[in-house]
Design an enzyme around this catalytic site. Sequence first.
Site, PDB file in Angstrom:
ATOM      1  N   TYR A 189      -1.525  -0.680  10.418  1.00 51.10           N
ATOM      2  CA  TYR A 189      -1.605  -1.027   8.995  1.00 51.10           C
ATOM      3  C   TYR A 189      -0.306  -0.633   8.280  1.00 51.10           C
ATOM      4  O   TYR A 189       0.292  -1.435   7.551  1.00 51.10           O
ATOM      5  CB  TYR A 189      -2.803  -0.300   8.381  1.00 51.10           C
ATOM      6  CG  TYR A 189      -3.052  -0.588   6.925  1.00 51.10           C
ATOM      7  CD1 TYR A 189      -3.519  -1.837   6.515  1.00 51.10           C
ATOM      8  CD2 TYR A 189      -2.841   0.396   5.948  1.00 51.10           C
ATOM      9  CE1 TYR A 189      -3.764  -2.100   5.174  1.00 51.10           C
ATOM     10  CE2 TYR A 189      -3.097   0.137   4.618  1.00 51.10           C
ATOM     11  CZ  TYR A 189      -3.557  -1.110   4.226  1.00 51.10           C
ATOM     12  OH  TYR A 189      -3.794  -1.366   2.896  1.00 51.10           O
ATOM     13  N   SER A 205       0.873  -1.177   0.000  1.00 54.54           N
ATOM     14  CA  SER A 205       0.000   0.000   0.000  1.00 54.54           C
ATOM     15  C   SER A 205       0.906   1.222   0.000  1.00 54.54           C
ATOM     16  O   SER A 205       2.074   1.122   0.407  1.00 54.54           O
ATOM     17  CB  SER A 205      -0.841  -0.014   1.281  1.00 54.54           C
ATOM     18  OG  SER A 205      -1.353   1.262   1.580  1.00 54.54           O
TER      19      SER A 205
HETATM   20  N1  LIG Z   1      -8.670  -0.746  -1.083  1.00 55.17           N
HETATM   21  C1  LIG Z   1      -7.660   0.071  -0.891  1.00 55.17           C
HETATM   22  O1  LIG Z   1      -7.834   1.301  -0.845  1.00 55.17           O
HETATM   23  C2  LIG Z   1      -6.255  -0.474  -0.760  1.00 55.17           C
HETATM   24  C3  LIG Z   1      -5.190   0.436  -0.859  1.00 55.17           C
HETATM   25  C4  LIG Z   1      -3.891  -0.039  -0.729  1.00 55.17           C
HETATM   26  C5  LIG Z   1      -3.650  -1.385  -0.523  1.00 55.17           C
HETATM   27  N2  LIG Z   1      -4.712  -2.248  -0.431  1.00 55.17           N
HETATM   28  C6  LIG Z   1      -4.409  -3.657  -0.165  1.00 55.17           C
HETATM   29  O2  LIG Z   1      -4.997  -4.461  -1.163  1.00 55.17           O
HETATM   30  C7  LIG Z   1      -5.299  -5.739  -0.621  1.00 55.17           C
HETATM   31  C8  LIG Z   1      -6.737  -6.077  -0.938  1.00 55.17           C
HETATM   32  O3  LIG Z   1      -7.564  -5.107  -0.325  1.00 55.17           O
HETATM   33  P1  LIG Z   1      -9.060  -4.821  -0.791  1.00 55.17           P
HETATM   34  O4  LIG Z   1      -9.228  -3.354  -0.846  1.00 55.17           O
HETATM   35  O5  LIG Z   1      -9.422  -5.647  -1.951  1.00 55.17           O
HETATM   36  O6  LIG Z   1      -9.832  -5.332   0.514  1.00 55.17           O
HETATM   37  P2  LIG Z   1     -11.212  -6.120   0.678  1.00 55.17           P
HETATM   38  O7  LIG Z   1     -12.179  -5.722  -0.373  1.00 55.17           O
HETATM   39  O8  LIG Z   1     -11.599  -5.952   2.108  1.00 55.17           O
HETATM   40  O9  LIG Z   1     -10.775  -7.623   0.402  1.00 55.17           O
HETATM   41  C9  LIG Z   1      -9.857  -8.228   1.259  1.00 55.17           C
HETATM   42  C10 LIG Z   1      -9.742  -9.691   0.883  1.00 55.17           C
HETATM   43  O10 LIG Z   1      -8.848 -10.318   1.808  1.00 55.17           O
HETATM   44  C11 LIG Z   1      -9.525 -11.421   2.404  1.00 55.17           C
HETATM   45  N3  LIG Z   1      -9.063 -11.611   3.763  1.00 55.17           N
HETATM   46  C12 LIG Z   1      -9.131 -10.755   4.806  1.00 55.17           C
HETATM   47  N4  LIG Z   1      -8.655 -11.319   5.916  1.00 55.17           N
HETATM   48  C13 LIG Z   1      -8.265 -12.580   5.561  1.00 55.17           C
HETATM   49  C14 LIG Z   1      -7.705 -13.657   6.273  1.00 55.17           C
HETATM   50  N5  LIG Z   1      -7.422 -13.588   7.581  1.00 55.17           N
HETATM   51  N6  LIG Z   1      -7.440 -14.797   5.602  1.00 55.17           N
HETATM   52  C15 LIG Z   1      -7.733 -14.904   4.275  1.00 55.17           C
HETATM   53  N7  LIG Z   1      -8.257 -13.907   3.559  1.00 55.17           N
HETATM   54  C16 LIG Z   1      -8.532 -12.762   4.201  1.00 55.17           C
HETATM   55  C17 LIG Z   1     -11.004 -11.072   2.334  1.00 55.17           C
HETATM   56  O11 LIG Z   1     -11.818 -12.215   2.318  1.00 55.17           O
HETATM   57  P3  LIG Z   1     -12.522 -12.867   3.616  1.00 55.17           P
HETATM   58  O12 LIG Z   1     -13.042 -11.747   4.443  1.00 55.17           O
HETATM   59  O13 LIG Z   1     -13.566 -13.754   3.008  1.00 55.17           O
HETATM   60  O14 LIG Z   1     -11.453 -13.659   4.295  1.00 55.17           O
HETATM   61  C18 LIG Z   1     -11.059 -10.417   0.962  1.00 55.17           C
HETATM   62  O15 LIG Z   1     -11.121 -11.386  -0.041  1.00 55.17           O
HETATM   63  C19 LIG Z   1      -5.026  -5.660   0.882  1.00 55.17           C
HETATM   64  O16 LIG Z   1      -3.772  -6.228   1.171  1.00 55.17           O
HETATM   65  C20 LIG Z   1      -4.997  -4.160   1.140  1.00 55.17           C
HETATM   66  O17 LIG Z   1      -4.215  -3.817   2.254  1.00 55.17           O
HETATM   67  C21 LIG Z   1      -6.003  -1.829  -0.551  1.00 55.17           C
END
Ligand SMILES: NC(=O)c1ccc[n+]([C@@H]2O[C@H](COP(=O)([O-])OP(=O)(O)OC[C@H]3O[C@@H](n4cnc5c(N)ncnc54)[C@H](OP(=O)(O)O)[C@@H]3O)[C@@H](O)[C@H]2O)c1
Length: 263
Positions: free
Chosen positions: A157, A144
């Site tokens: 985070y 991130s």
């Molecule tokens: N969205 C943003 O603005 C943003 C910005 C920078 C970086 N990121 C990074 O991008 C990645 C994806 O984020 P996202 O925005 O797509 O988030 P999201 O929509 O909340 O999706 C997160 C995914 O991770 C899974 N997950 C969470 N905890 C888990 C666990 N303990 N074991 C296995 N799976 C788990 C969730 O599925 P379940 O709940 O079914 O387990 C879901 O599939 C993350 O690493 C996040 O830090 C996101």
Amino acid sequence: MPEGTFRNRAVLVTGASQGIGREIALQLARHGARVGLMARSRSDLEATAAACRTEGAQALILPGDVGSETDCEAAVRSTCADFGSLDMLIANAGISMLSAFEDLDDLEPLERVMRVNYFGAVYCTRHALPHLIASRGRIVAVSSLSGLTGVPTRTGYAASKHAMRGFFDSLRIELRRHGVSVTVAYPGFVDTGIRERAVGDGLGRGSGRIMTASECANRILGAAAQRRRETVMTRKGKLGPWLKLVAPDLVDRIAARSVGFSG
Ligand SMILES: NC(=O)c1ccc[n+]([C@@H]2O[C@H](COP(=O)([O-])OP(=O)(O)OC[C@H]3O[C@@H](n4cnc5c(N)ncnc54)[C@H](OP(=O)(O)O)[C@@H]3O)[C@@H](O)[C@H]2O)c1
């Protein structure tokens, strides 16, 4: 991305039930990859798998918690057993934390975020590694912009995402001799539900220009296809490290403003 890069490739995507991971899985399916899909929610994984199969891809659901090394090992084992090899690991699963550090009752949120974001990626990498060395494959870690600079309301985070950077930047050097590439992705705000699902009281949810999950996934896969060391996704994110050298306080103020933190 070059046509055919991912055709028939066996890929394990963590966090594939929602958001960026789901989009990555779908785009890989369109490119002809075979996808192993890991997350905790079986029903959401089934929905992602069904969408991948509609694109003509083989998709395997792997319900599990990346915070458990046993679950990560099982996900890698099942993917390799079904597909016969592993060409790419996408360590994407993650949770966010939104709260001022002083407002936390205890340190459980920091431990949880570190376990899922950092150790989850490390566990999967450990068990995938022999297979990736055999295939001269690819590792992609989704960090991130909070992995590049401090951000208020995101102490835990940001720490987990900085930890990912240290780990994968080091691993990249170790793996060069094996022909395994390591790509670290640094997205800014992406339009997913991560902030609604965040640990903490929700302070600093932020606003501003937001990228679609589809564009983010596309950039991640483009960088992985070219075996690039990293992809930093916003102009501010690209300028930040340079600006930090001459005006670090200004970078801090920009970070605070971007999450609406007034101090
Ligand atoms: N969205 C943003 O603005 C943003 C910005 C920078 C970086 N990121 C990074 O991008 C990645 C994806 O984020 P996202 O925005 O797509 O988030 P999201 O929509 O909340 O999706 C997160 C995914 O991770 C899974 N997950 C969470 N905890 C888990 C666990 N303990 N074991 C296995 N799976 C788990 C969730 O599925 P379940 O709940 O079914 O387990 C879901 O599939 C993350 O690493 C996040 O830090 C996101």
